[in-house]
Design an enzyme around this catalytic site. Structure first.
Site, PDB file in Angstrom:
ATOM      1  N   ASN A 147       0.813  -1.220   0.000  1.00 43.26           N
ATOM      2  CA  ASN A 147       0.000   0.000   0.000  1.00 43.26           C
ATOM      3  C   ASN A 147       0.850   1.275   0.000  1.00 43.26           C
ATOM      4  OD1 ASN A 147       0.910  -0.067   2.599  1.00 43.26           O
ATOM      5  ND2 ASN A 147      -1.064  -0.486   3.549  1.00 43.26           N
ATOM      6  N   ARG A 285       3.176   7.367  11.466  1.00 46.11           N
ATOM      7  CA  ARG A 285       2.627   6.847  12.721  1.00 46.11           C
ATOM      8  C   ARG A 285       2.400   8.011  13.677  1.00 46.11           C
ATOM      9  NH1 ARG A 285       1.269   3.229  10.207  1.00 46.11           N
ATOM     10  NH2 ARG A 285       1.812   1.023  10.382  1.00 46.11           N
ATOM     11  N   GLN A 314      -5.135   3.780  18.432  1.00 47.73           N
ATOM     12  CA  GLN A 314      -6.122   3.598  17.375  1.00 47.73           C
ATOM     13  C   GLN A 314      -7.071   2.488  17.755  1.00 47.73           C
ATOM     14  OE1 GLN A 314      -3.629   5.284  13.571  1.00 47.73           O
ATOM     15  NE2 GLN A 314      -4.241   3.190  13.520  1.00 47.73           N
TER      16      GLN A 314
END
Ligand code: NDP
Length: 385
Positions: A147, A285, A314
Site C-alpha cells: 500500500n 505513525r 487507534q
C-alpha cells in the site's frame, strides 16, 4: 493444526457491502523498482471486495479451514476481557492491520506461548513489540509495498487540501454558503513552495516523484542517501537531519517507520524550528509526533495546517484533541486500506501463510523479525530497543 487469530476493523455501519462503486481494479504485476506483487497459489476473493473488515476476513476462511486450521476473526481487541486477549492464549498466528492494530505488547506476547508468527496485513509492524518477538523467536512479517503508493497518493491529496484550503471551502458548500473570501483567505498555490520528506523509502520517494510536476523545491532527509541519479532526476536537496530540513521547508511530510529513533521526533523543539505557517502531513505513525505539541503549534500559527491519518491509540477516543484542533485535515487511518491496497495485502498475507505452512521461506522483503533478529526489510528500516 494451527489456530490463526485475525483482528480486523468493523464492517461499515450500513452493513457489509453487496455492491461496489466500480466493477474492476486496474492490475499491476510489479511495483516501482521491480518488486513483484504478491503471488499466492490462489486467492478466494474478488479484487475490489471489502476484505479488511470483519466480514471480509481477508478472504482467508475457506483456505485456512480447508487445511484444517482454526480461524478466529474479531474486531474486539482492547483490554483483558477482549476476544483478542482471550483467544490469544493458544493462538499460533496473529494477523492484524495497522489501521486497527492488535497491539502485541510484551505482556501479551508472554501470555501467548504458542505464538510463532505475527503478520501485518499492510505495512508497519510497530504494534508488535519487536524486542519481545526477537527474544521469543517469533517471526514478524508484513506485506511490503502493498500500500505504499496508496499512502503516497493520500499524502499528495492532503498536501493540496491543506495548502489550497479545500476542506473548509467544501464545508461552506455543505452549509449552503458562497463565502469566497472566507475560503480564499487561507488558500495558497503549492507551486514554488519547498517540500521535504522525513525518509525517502518506498512512500517518501513516491511522494517526491508525484510532487515533482508541481514545480516545487524537493528536499529529503534519510539515514541512507538515495542514488545520485535519483537525486539529479528529481533535483533533490538532501539534509543530514530533520532539523536542517524543516527550517527551509513550507510543507513537511513524515514517511519513516516508528521505532525508538523516530518516536516523538516532532516535539515542541523541532516544531519551533519550522517556518511560521508550515504544513505538516503525517501518514507514518501518530507517535512520531508529540500529540499536544501539534495542537500548540496549530494554535500559535507555527503550523498553518496538520493532516494525516495516523493517531495513537487507534481507534482514537472521541475526545482526542486532534479531532477539534484548528486547521487540521485528519482522517481515520485509511490511506493504506483502499480497496486496491486491500486486494494486494490480502494476497500477500495468503502468500506468507502458504510459505509458513509449506515450510518455504517467506520473501526476504516481507520479513521484519526472523530467527531471533531483525531480518529482511526489518533489518534495513527498523531498530530494536
Ligand atoms: P520503507 O521501509 O520503504 O522506508 C522507510 C524509510 O525510513 C527508509 O528509507 C528508512 O531509512 C527511513 N528511516 C528510518 N529511520 C529513519 C530516521 N530516523 N530518519 C530518517 N529516515 C529514517 O517504508 P515505507 O515507505 O513503505 O513505509 C514507511 C512507513 O509508513 C511505515 O513504516 C509505516 O509506519 C507507514 N505506513 C503508513 C500507512 C498508512 O496507511 N498510513 C501504510 C503503510 C505504511 P533507511 O532504510 O535508508 O535506513
Amino acid at each position: 493444526m494451527a489456530k490463526i487469530l485475525c483482528v480486523l476493523y468493523d464492517d461499515p455501519v450500513t452493513g457489509y457491502p453487496t455492491t461496489y462503486a466500480r466493477d474492476t481494479l486496474p492490475q499491476i504485476d510489479h511495483y516501482p523498482g521491480g518488486q513483484t506483487v504478491p503471488s499466492p497459489e490462489k486467492v478466494d476473493f474478488l479484487p475490489g471486495q471489502l476484505l479488511g473488515s470483519v466480514s471480509g476476513e481477508l478472504g482467508l476462511r475457506s483456505f485456512l479451514e480447508s487445511l484444517g486450521h482454526t480461524f478466529v476473526v474479531t474486531s474486539d481487541k482492547e483490554g483483558p476481557d477482549s476476544v483478542f486477549e482471550r483467544e490469544l492464549v493458544d493462538a499460533d498466528i496473529v494477523i492484524s492491520q495497522p489501521f486497527w492494530p492488535a497491539y502485541l505488547t510484551p505482556e501479551r506476547i508472554a501470555k501467548a506461548p504458542n505464538l510463532k508468527l505475527a503478520i501485518t496485513a499492510g505495512i508497519g509492524s510497530d504494534h508488535v513489540d519487536l524486542s519481545s518477538a526477537i527474544g521469543r523467536g517469533i517471526t514478524v512479517a508484513e506485506v511490503t509495498f502493498s500500500n505504499s503508493i496508496s499512502v503516497a497518493e493520500h499524502v499528495v491529496m492532503m498536501t493540496l487540501a491543506l495548502v489550497r484550503n479545500y476542506l473548509p471551502s467544501y464545508q461552506w458548500v455543505l452549509d449552503g454558503g458562497w463565502n469566497i473570501a472566507d475560503c480564499s483567505a487561507r488558500a495558497y498555490d503549492l507551486e514554488a513552495m519547498q517540500v521535504g520528506t522525513v525518509a525517502a523509502g518506498r512512500i517518501g520517494l513516491a511522494v517526491l516523484r508525484r510532487l515533482k510536476p508541481f514545480d516545487v523545491g524537493l528536499h529529503y532527509t534519510d539515514r541512507h542517501r538515495l542514488a545520485p541519479e535519483i537525486e539529479a532526476e528529481l533535483n533533490l536537496t538532501w539534509h543530514p537531519d530533520a532539523e536542517s530540513m524543516v527550517r527551509v521547508c513550507d510543507v513537511v511530510t513524515i514517511n519513516c517507520p516508528l521505532h525508538p529513533e523516530t518516536e516523538n521526533m516532532f516535539d515542541d523543539a523541532l516544531l519551533g524550528k519550522m517556518k511560521r505557517g508550515s504544513y505538516l502531513i503525517n501518514t507514518a505513525r501518530g507517535k512520531i509526533v508529540d500529540r499536544d505539541a501539534i495542537v500548540r503549534a496549530l494554535e500559535s500559527g507555527r503550523l498553518a495546517g496538520y493532516a494525516g491519518d495516523v493517531w495513537y491509540p487507534q481507534p482514537a477516543p472521541a475526545d482526542h484533541p486532534w479531532r477539534t484542533m484548528p486547521n487540521h485535515g485528519m482522517t481515520p487511518h485509511i490511506s493504506g486500506t483502499s480497496l486496491t491496497a486491500q486486494a494486494r495485502y490480502a494476497a500477500g498475507t495468503r502468500e506468507i501463510l502458504e510459505c509458513f505452512f509449506q515450510g518455504r521461506p517467506i520473501r526476504d522483503e516481507y520479513l521484519i523479525v526472523d530467527g531471533g533478529r531483525l531480518a529482511g526489510t526489518g533489518q534495513h528500516s527498523y531498530s530494536a530497543r
